[in-house]
Design a protein around this motif. Structure first.
Motif, short mmCIF file in Angstrom:
data_model
loop_
_atom_site.label_atom_id
_atom_site.label_comp_id
_atom_site.label_asym_id
_atom_site.label_seq_id
_atom_site.Cartn_x
_atom_site.Cartn_y
_atom_site.Cartn_z
N VAL A 157 25.73 19.04 50.68
CA VAL A 157 26.85 18.92 50.78
C VAL A 157 27.48 17.77 49.99
O VAL A 157 27.43 16.83 50.52
N CYS A 158 27.97 17.92 48.80
CA CYS A 158 28.69 16.81 48.20
C CYS A 158 29.91 16.47 47.90
O CYS A 158 30.68 17.14 47.49
N TYR A 159 30.99 15.44 47.93
CA TYR A 159 32.01 15.31 47.78
C TYR A 159 32.60 13.50 46.98
O TYR A 159 31.44 13.27 46.46
N ARG A 160 33.57 14.36 45.52
CA ARG A 160 34.10 12.62 45.39
C ARG A 160 34.47 12.60 45.91
O ARG A 160 35.55 13.17 46.84
N MET A 161 34.93 11.58 46.52
CA MET A 161 35.08 9.73 47.01
C MET A 161 35.32 8.49 45.95
O MET A 161 34.63 8.43 45.11
N GLN A 162 36.97 8.25 46.59
CA GLN A 162 37.08 7.06 45.70
C GLN A 162 37.38 5.79 47.29
O GLN A 162 37.54 6.42 48.05
N LEU A 163 36.32 4.72 46.49
CA LEU A 163 36.57 3.63 47.16
C LEU A 163 37.52 2.24 46.40
O LEU A 163 37.65 2.41 45.69
N THR A 214 43.99 -5.75 44.23
CA THR A 214 44.33 -4.86 42.89
C THR A 214 43.92 -3.53 43.56
O THR A 214 44.84 -3.29 42.41
N GLY A 215 43.87 -3.20 44.74
CA GLY A 215 43.78 -2.26 44.27
C GLY A 215 42.98 -1.34 43.86
O GLY A 215 43.34 0.04 43.41
N GLU A 216 42.11 -1.94 43.05
CA GLU A 216 40.69 -1.54 42.17
C GLU A 216 40.46 -0.05 42.25
O GLU A 216 40.07 -0.22 44.31
N ARG A 217 40.41 1.00 41.84
CA ARG A 217 39.33 1.86 42.80
C ARG A 217 38.07 2.21 42.11
O ARG A 217 38.13 2.51 41.06
N HIS A 218 37.26 2.98 42.69
CA HIS A 218 35.83 3.09 42.18
C HIS A 218 35.27 4.83 42.58
O HIS A 218 35.42 5.11 44.08
N ASN A 219 35.01 5.60 41.77
CA ASN A 219 34.97 6.80 42.25
C ASN A 219 32.89 6.73 42.68
O ASN A 219 32.34 6.13 41.53
N VAL A 220 32.83 7.64 43.69
CA VAL A 220 31.87 7.74 44.09
C VAL A 220 31.16 8.98 44.86
O VAL A 220 32.25 9.78 44.67
N VAL A 221 30.06 9.24 44.86
CA VAL A 221 29.79 10.57 45.54
C VAL A 221 29.52 10.36 46.25
O VAL A 221 28.54 10.09 47.03
N ASP A 257 16.36 4.85 34.48
CA ASP A 257 16.92 5.05 35.45
C ASP A 257 17.46 5.48 37.12
O ASP A 257 18.13 6.84 36.39
N PHE A 258 18.29 4.82 37.80
CA PHE A 258 18.26 5.68 39.06
C PHE A 258 19.52 4.72 39.19
O PHE A 258 19.16 3.28 39.51
N VAL A 259 21.00 5.31 39.80
CA VAL A 259 22.21 4.98 40.09
C VAL A 259 21.76 3.75 41.59
O VAL A 259 21.08 5.43 42.88
N PRO A 260 22.50 2.82 41.97
CA PRO A 260 22.13 2.38 42.91
C PRO A 260 22.93 3.65 44.76
O PRO A 260 24.17 4.78 43.83
N ALA A 261 22.15 3.48 45.56
CA ALA A 261 22.24 4.62 46.67
C ALA A 261 22.90 3.54 48.15
O ALA A 261 22.74 2.75 47.78
N TYR A 262 23.69 4.00 48.63
CA TYR A 262 24.50 2.82 49.42
C TYR A 262 23.96 4.13 51.54
O TYR A 262 24.38 5.46 50.74
N GLY A 279 25.10 9.58 52.71
CA GLY A 279 24.54 8.77 51.17
C GLY A 279 25.73 8.42 50.88
O GLY A 279 26.36 9.59 49.80
N VAL A 280 26.29 7.56 49.96
CA VAL A 280 26.61 7.01 48.48
C VAL A 280 25.93 6.21 47.18
O VAL A 280 25.52 6.61 47.70
N GLU A 281 26.16 7.25 46.34
CA GLU A 281 26.06 7.47 45.07
C GLU A 281 26.97 6.77 43.95
O GLU A 281 28.46 7.19 44.29
N GLU A 282 27.02 6.31 42.80
CA GLU A 282 27.77 5.36 42.13
C GLU A 282 27.71 7.05 41.07
O GLU A 282 26.92 8.15 41.08
N PHE A 283 29.03 7.96 40.62
CA PHE A 283 29.67 8.86 39.97
C PHE A 283 29.06 8.82 39.28
O PHE A 283 30.25 7.61 38.54
#
Length: 94
Positions: A1-7, A13-20, A61-66, A80-84
């Motif tokens: 199952v995948c969820y859109r998530m913000q870091l 700054t409160g900067e937000r970054h979209n990930v999956v 290319d492959f997106v970074p994963a964490y 598991g987290v990947e760049e959106f």
């Protein structure tokens, strides 16, 4: 199952970054599965770099994963987290 998530950055700054965030459908999934999946993706990224160095007509290319541990959730689950990636997504493998 995948969820859109913000870091969200903890600095001023409160900067937000979209990930999956990717979570196994099986709640009993072995925790090390997440680490193996990320390892396989990063290995694929390494081979993509080698491939692209050969002056190929179309680079890959492959997106970074964490792996993230959700420490505030019961059982401290892993995800598991990947760049959106914006745009239409077509999956060619499982």
């Amino acid at each position: 199952v995948c969820y859109r998530m913000q870091l969200v950055s903890k600095d001023d700054t409160g900067e937000r970054h979209n990930v999956v965030a990717k979570v196994s459908k099986d709640p009993q999934e072995d925790r090390y599965t997440y680490f193996r999946d990320v390892q396989a993706q990063m290995c694929a990224k390494m081979w993509a770099v080698e491939y692209n160095a050969r002056d190929v007509p179309k680079k890959i290319d492959f997106v970074p994963a964490y792996v993230f541990e959700l420490v505030d959730r019961p059982g401290r689950p892993l995800v598991g987290v990947e760049e959106f990636v914006e745009g239409v997504f077509l999956k060619y493998n499982n």
